[in-house]
Enzyme design. Structure first.
Site, PDB file in Angstrom:
ATOM      1  CB  CYS A  58      86.191 -29.777 -26.092  1.00 63.35           C
ATOM      2  SG  CYS A  58      84.557 -29.112 -26.406  1.00 63.35           S
TER       3      CYS A  58
HETATM    4  N1  LIG Z   1      81.645 -25.366 -26.527  1.00 62.26           N
HETATM    5  C1  LIG Z   1      82.035 -26.148 -27.519  1.00 62.26           C
HETATM    6  O1  LIG Z   1      82.737 -25.719 -28.392  1.00 62.26           O
HETATM    7  C2  LIG Z   1      81.580 -27.602 -27.608  1.00 62.26           C
HETATM    8  C3  LIG Z   1      81.816 -28.291 -28.804  1.00 62.26           C
HETATM    9  C4  LIG Z   1      81.369 -29.590 -28.922  1.00 62.26           C
HETATM   10  C5  LIG Z   1      80.742 -30.209 -27.844  1.00 62.26           C
HETATM   11  N2  LIG Z   1      80.548 -29.540 -26.676  1.00 62.26           N
HETATM   12  C6  LIG Z   1      79.837 -30.235 -25.614  1.00 62.26           C
HETATM   13  O2  LIG Z   1      78.502 -29.768 -25.562  1.00 62.26           O
HETATM   14  C7  LIG Z   1      78.024 -29.741 -24.216  1.00 62.26           C
HETATM   15  C8  LIG Z   1      77.565 -28.342 -23.843  1.00 62.26           C
HETATM   16  O3  LIG Z   1      78.677 -27.469 -23.909  1.00 62.26           O
HETATM   17  P1  LIG Z   1      78.517 -25.902 -24.000  1.00 62.26           P
HETATM   18  O4  LIG Z   1      79.859 -25.390 -24.380  1.00 62.26           O
HETATM   19  O5  LIG Z   1      77.348 -25.520 -24.825  1.00 62.26           O
HETATM   20  O6  LIG Z   1      78.209 -25.574 -22.460  1.00 62.26           O
HETATM   21  P2  LIG Z   1      77.628 -24.201 -21.867  1.00 62.26           P
HETATM   22  O7  LIG Z   1      78.047 -24.169 -20.441  1.00 62.26           O
HETATM   23  O8  LIG Z   1      77.961 -23.068 -22.776  1.00 62.26           O
HETATM   24  O9  LIG Z   1      76.052 -24.397 -21.962  1.00 62.26           O
HETATM   25  C9  LIG Z   1      75.363 -25.323 -21.202  1.00 62.26           C
HETATM   26  C10 LIG Z   1      73.987 -24.741 -20.870  1.00 62.26           C
HETATM   27  O10 LIG Z   1      73.263 -25.737 -20.184  1.00 62.26           O
HETATM   28  C11 LIG Z   1      72.548 -25.113 -19.137  1.00 62.26           C
HETATM   29  N3  LIG Z   1      72.233 -26.136 -18.155  1.00 62.26           N
HETATM   30  C12 LIG Z   1      73.007 -26.663 -17.205  1.00 62.26           C
HETATM   31  N4  LIG Z   1      72.337 -27.619 -16.514  1.00 62.26           N
HETATM   32  C13 LIG Z   1      71.116 -27.688 -17.072  1.00 62.26           C
HETATM   33  C14 LIG Z   1      69.981 -28.484 -16.815  1.00 62.26           C
HETATM   34  N5  LIG Z   1      69.986 -29.408 -15.846  1.00 62.26           N
HETATM   35  N6  LIG Z   1      68.891 -28.280 -17.575  1.00 62.26           N
HETATM   36  C15 LIG Z   1      68.906 -27.345 -18.546  1.00 62.26           C
HETATM   37  N7  LIG Z   1      69.953 -26.567 -18.843  1.00 62.26           N
HETATM   38  C16 LIG Z   1      71.044 -26.741 -18.105  1.00 62.26           C
HETATM   39  C17 LIG Z   1      73.454 -24.016 -18.641  1.00 62.26           C
HETATM   40  O11 LIG Z   1      72.725 -23.019 -17.964  1.00 62.26           O
HETATM   41  C18 LIG Z   1      74.040 -23.517 -19.967  1.00 62.26           C
HETATM   42  O12 LIG Z   1      73.252 -22.510 -20.544  1.00 62.26           O
HETATM   43  C19 LIG Z   1      79.168 -30.288 -23.385  1.00 62.26           C
HETATM   44  O13 LIG Z   1      79.020 -31.664 -23.246  1.00 62.26           O
HETATM   45  C20 LIG Z   1      80.373 -30.002 -24.248  1.00 62.26           C
HETATM   46  O14 LIG Z   1      81.448 -30.876 -23.950  1.00 62.26           O
HETATM   47  C21 LIG Z   1      80.936 -28.239 -26.550  1.00 62.26           C
END
Ligand SMILES: NC(=O)c1ccc[n+]([C@@H]2O[C@H](COP(=O)([O-])OP(=O)(O)OC[C@H]3O[C@@H](n4cnc5c(N)ncnc54)[C@H](O)[C@@H]3O)[C@@H](O)[C@H]2O)c1
Length: 429
Positions: A261
């Site tokens: 992030c």
């Molecule tokens: N990790 C955090 O602490 C956090 C906190 C707040 C917001 N976010 C935001 O949330 C979002 C997701 O982050 P995350 O940390 O969960 O990422 P992550 O990489 O852990 O998870 C994303 C998931 O999406 C899947 N994916 C990718 N492309 C896809 C598609 N086309 N269709 C379906 N699934 C697909 C991946 O296989 C993965 O399992 C980002 O925008 C991030 O900035 C993350």
């Protein structure tokens, strides 16, 4: 809204799915990664702070299942999108995952369904980019035939007190009716809702939160360097300043920004602002200061080694902590990678220890470290290094042993503060 789909079962999507599943909503988890789908359906967790038993329990109750089949979106009343939003190489936003998801679900979208984007992104992504893709692929109109909203996730990985149900949730709708629909859904799983006037206001709120962190971390990183030159310990100063009961919030210095992030999200706004002829000077300056931190740390390490007559290019350095924050196994964007690269390029022999990451998994940008294993934690191994650099202060490390076994410790996290150390062995950086 009794059945929903959560797309992207990662750090955000999996806990969110389980929270809804615990709140009487039936959840279909969708992901393109077959390994995650298989793990979920077997009740296995791949995220350290989520117990497999919680997934297994939701499966057993029939409240949760996972699939790769996006056509099953036609079974659900709402779709929550939690896919990655990284940066491209030149620091431009990459919303291709969001758009691909939109394309995949659009043909199967039910009339009256709700689509909510949760991924962090720039204002306009939901009501412009995602809306266009959804309308084109479904033949339906947002706000008339289906509902559209944005609601950012506020996950604090590794914090046991951080419970999705307790964290107020900001929601913006494409229309007032979209907002009402989204509020009705989230009210089932989250105690406090914070409605705002539009998707864009909600997108901007999430960016403010993360830019606030980036700028304040840069501030203490700069003060760390300035105060060190004056012989003042910034950690002592922060601990004293935070006793002020109002108007101050502590941030802590470190070897650079990490995680999915804070190093990334501010540049989503910087990019979008340019489209409006605006400059984001705080964001750029904070980025500059924070990305200079690994260099600063290596400089301090070289000084410490020089004091012991050991040249950096003939030294063996152990980096302690690969995860970007304490007590998690998430190594995305970790500054430890930058430190490993810098030290290797300067001729040092490098290794890392992190009990949460026994082996380095493949990454997009640091593929050359894939397969590298965490060295063992024992006296003989630790003593074989010229210096140990603390990059992340995991609780699992015995810092007293480190003090006993190592004569040259570079501490970027103030991890040695509570430990009995020998004079001249710890260098704060
Ligand atoms: N990790 C955090 O602490 C956090 C906190 C707040 C917001 N976010 C935001 O949330 C979002 C997701 O982050 P995350 O940390 O969960 O990422 P992550 O990489 O852990 O998870 C994303 C998931 O999406 C899947 N994916 C990718 N492309 C896809 C598609 N086309 N269709 C379906 N699934 C697909 C991946 O296989 C993965 O399992 C980002 O925008 C991030 O900035 C993350």
């Amino acid at each position: 809204m009794n059945k929903i789909a959560v797309i992207g079962l990662g750090y955000v999507g999996l806990p969110l799915s389980l929270q809804f599943a615990q709140s009487g909503v039936s959840v279909l988890g969708l992901d393109i990664d077959p390994a995650k789908v298989e793990d979920c359906n077997a009740g296995r967790s791949y995220i350290k702070h989520i117990p497999g038993a919680t997934i297994a329990d939701a499966l057993k109750r029939g409240a949760f299942s996972a699939s790769k089949d996006f056509s099953r979106v036609r079974e659900v009343d709402a779709v929550l999108i939690c896919v990655p939003t990284p940066l491209k190489k030149n620091r431009e936003p990459d919303i291709s995952y969001v758009l691909k998801t939109g394309e995949a679900i659009a043909p199967h979208l039910r009339r009256g369904a709700l689509v909510v984007l949760e991924s962090t992104t720039y204002p306009g992504t939901t009501d412009e980019n995602l809306r266009e893709v959804l309308e084109r692929g479904s033949g339906l109109k947002a706000g008339a035939d289906f509902h559209l909203a944005y609601s950012p996730e506020r996950e604090d990985p590794g914090n046991p007190d951080s419970k999705i149900a307790e964290i107020p949730k900001v929601i913006g709708g494409f229309t007032p009716a979209c907002l009402e629909k989204a509020k009705a859904l989230y009210a089932r799983a989250v105690k406090t809702l914070v409605p705002v006037s539009s998707c864009r206001a909600a997108e901007a709120t999430k960016l403010l939160e993360n830019i606030f962190r980036s700028v304040n971390i840069a501030l203490v990183n700069e003060l760390k360097v300035v105060y060190a030159a004056m012989g003042i310990d910034v950690w002592e100063v922060i601990h004293a300043a935070k006793t002020k009961p109002f108007g101050f919030m502590p941030f802590y210095p470190g070897p650079g920004l990490g995680g999915h992030c804070i190093p990334i999200d501010p540049f989503y706004l910087a990019w979008k602002a340019r489209e409006h002829g605006q400059h984001t000077r705080f964001i750029e300056l904070a980025g500059e200061i924070n990305t200079a931190m690994p260099e600063h740390v290596v400089h301090r390490l070289a000084e410490a080694l020089a004091a012991r007559k050991t040249p950096l290019d003939r030294s063996r350095i152990l980096l302690l902590g690969l995860a970007y924050k304490p007590d998690v196994d998430d190594m995305r964007e970790s500054p430890t990678f930058a430190l490993l690269d810098l030290l290797k390029n300067r001729g040092a022999e490098v290794a890392y220890h992190d009990s949460h990451i026994p082996v380095i998994r493949p990454t997009r940008e640091r593929g050359h470290w894939t397969g590298t294993k965490s060295v063992e934690w024992n006296e003989k191994t630790v003593r074989s290094f010229d210096a140990v650099l603390i990059a992340t202060a995991h609780k699992a490390v015995n810092y007293q042993q480190l003090a006993d076994w190592c004569d040259c410790i570079i501490d970027t996290r103030n991890a040695m503060a509570a430990v009995k150390t020998r004079a001249g062995t710890v260098w704060k950086a």
